[in-house]
Design an enzyme around this catalytic site. Structure first.
Site, short mmCIF file in Angstrom:
data_model
loop_
_atom_site.label_atom_id
_atom_site.label_comp_id
_atom_site.label_asym_id
_atom_site.label_seq_id
_atom_site.Cartn_x
_atom_site.Cartn_y
_atom_site.Cartn_z
N ASP A 1 -28.57 -23.49 6.95
CA ASP A 1 -27.70 -23.12 8.07
C ASP A 1 -26.34 -22.67 7.56
O ASP A 1 -25.75 -21.72 8.05
CB ASP A 1 -27.53 -24.30 9.03
N LYS B 1 -39.40 -25.28 7.11
CA LYS B 1 -39.30 -25.32 5.64
C LYS B 1 -40.10 -26.47 5.04
O LYS B 1 -40.82 -26.28 4.08
CB LYS B 1 -37.83 -25.53 5.21
N LYS C 1 -31.52 -34.64 6.36
CA LYS C 1 -32.56 -35.29 7.17
C LYS C 1 -33.52 -36.11 6.32
O LYS C 1 -34.14 -37.05 6.80
CB LYS C 1 -33.38 -34.20 7.90
P1 ADP Z 1 -37.38 -27.76 8.71
O1 ADP Z 1 -37.83 -28.43 7.46
O2 ADP Z 1 -37.10 -26.31 8.50
O3 ADP Z 1 -36.23 -28.45 9.38
P2 ADP Z 1 -39.93 -28.65 9.73
O4 ADP Z 1 -40.85 -28.21 8.65
O5 ADP Z 1 -39.59 -30.08 9.81
O6 ADP Z 1 -38.60 -27.78 9.73
O7 ADP Z 1 -40.58 -28.13 11.09
C1 ADP Z 1 -40.15 -28.55 12.36
C2 ADP Z 1 -41.38 -28.78 13.21
O8 ADP Z 1 -42.02 -27.53 13.46
C3 ADP Z 1 -42.41 -29.64 12.50
O9 ADP Z 1 -42.30 -30.96 12.89
C4 ADP Z 1 -43.72 -29.06 12.91
O10 ADP Z 1 -44.32 -29.86 13.89
C5 ADP Z 1 -43.41 -27.72 13.49
N1 ADP Z 1 -44.08 -26.61 12.77
C6 ADP Z 1 -43.73 -26.03 11.60
N2 ADP Z 1 -44.56 -25.03 11.27
C7 ADP Z 1 -45.49 -24.96 12.26
C8 ADP Z 1 -46.63 -24.12 12.53
N3 ADP Z 1 -46.99 -23.13 11.72
N4 ADP Z 1 -47.34 -24.37 13.66
C9 ADP Z 1 -46.98 -25.36 14.51
N5 ADP Z 1 -45.93 -26.17 14.32
C10 ADP Z 1 -45.18 -25.98 13.22
MG MG Z 2 -36.99 -30.09 6.57
#
Ligand code: ADP
Ligand code: MG
Length: 254
Positions: free
Chosen positions: A133, A21, A47
């Site tokens: 979640d 996200k 977070k």
């Molecule tokens: P959320 O905000 O949903 O908790 P994040 O955006 O922090 O998730 O994503 C978690 C990890 O996934 C990030 O640190 C990033 O490295 C990885 N990630 C997200 N999208 C991609 C993508 N398209 N390709 C590779 N890695 C990705």
């Molecule tokens: Mg996040």
């Protein structure tokens, strides 16, 4: 003087923790800023890392500043300008084991309203990056009271992320009858794995939505994270950067 205090777009990005996200929100914000739009991104995950690659550092959270400064709190304490003028805000979370994250969002939103955050900064686009979640009352706030208008759910083909997507869509439906936010589609953030595409397509029907965009898994994300940058900033000519720009274009057409 004519002022436009109402943002053109108010978007909520929901999905399971760790699904991508914040990566998508931050790159969407960056891509929208390239189009000359003033964007405010509001991270609604305890977070508090939604905007760190836009701001290049962790942004002080509304809840922490509120706890410290109480009535002396000012907008400039928690609204930080990042890449290309994107306004970065993090709601933050309660002390683990003590408070409720949903209540935290409610308190932070009340505070932002009290301080006239939107009227003061007048963003063209507001993006809420929300952990999905559990869609309790607090986490559903961006869906209500006119905060977000367009909702997008991020999911991979993993069972738990599709399960969260299903629950989020039910929450949107519950509020929709009262004229609030609408679900615009599912954004598929690929994690790879067998039958992933098929699983997502099967789930779309159950969730009751369409596939809005698909992002490939691409190591350029991690390369840019090492430099504390979004892909739009760190690898502006990459294929993935263009995918984020394509998402920005489609989102504005909604
Ligand atoms: P959320 O905000 O949903 O908790 P994040 O955006 O922090 O998730 O994503 C978690 C990890 O996934 C990030 O640190 C990033 O490295 C990885 N990630 C997200 N999208 C991609 C993508 N398209 N390709 C590779 N890695 C990705
Ligand atoms: Mg996040």
């Amino acid at each position: 003087m004519i002022t436009n205090t109402k943002p053109i777009k108010r978007i909520a990005i929901y999905g399971k923790g760790g699904i991508g996200k914040s990566t998508i929100s931050a790159n969407l914000s960056a891509a929208l800023s390239e189009r000359g739009l003033k964007v405010m991104q509001i991270g609604c995950d305890p977070k508090a890392d939604s905007t760190m690659y836009l701001a290049r550092e962790k942004v002080p959270t509304v809840l922490n500043v509120l706890k410290e400064k109480k009535n002396a709190i000012q907008l400039s304490d928690f609204v930080k300008e990042g890449f290309n003028g994107v306004l970065c805000v993090e709601v933050g979370g309660p002390t683990p084991g003590v408070g409720c994250a949903g209540q935290g969002i409610i308190a932070a939103f009340q505070q932002m309203k009290k301080l006239n955050a939107i009227e003061t900064y007048q963003p063209d686009v507001v993006i809420y990056d929300v952990l999905g979640d559990v869609v309790c009352g607090g986490f559903a706030v961006p869906l209500r009271d006119g905060y977000a208008e367009d909702v997008y759910i991020i999911s991979s083909g993993e069972r738990m992320s599709l399960y969260a997507a299903y629950n989020i869509s039910r929450a949107v439906q519950n509020f929709r009858s009262r004229g609030y936010a609408t679900l615009k589609g599912l954004i598929f953030n690929s994690k790879g794995g067998e039958n992933e595409v098929q699983r997502v397509h099967e789930a779309l029907e159950e969730i009751g939505t369409n596939l809005f965009h698909k992002f490939p898994r691409d190591p350029v994300v991690q390369q840019c994270e090492k430099e504390k940058k979004t892909v739009i900033e760190g690898a502006p000519n990459s294929k993935l950067a263009n995918e984020y720009r394509e998402l920005a274009r489609k989102v504005m057409e909604q």
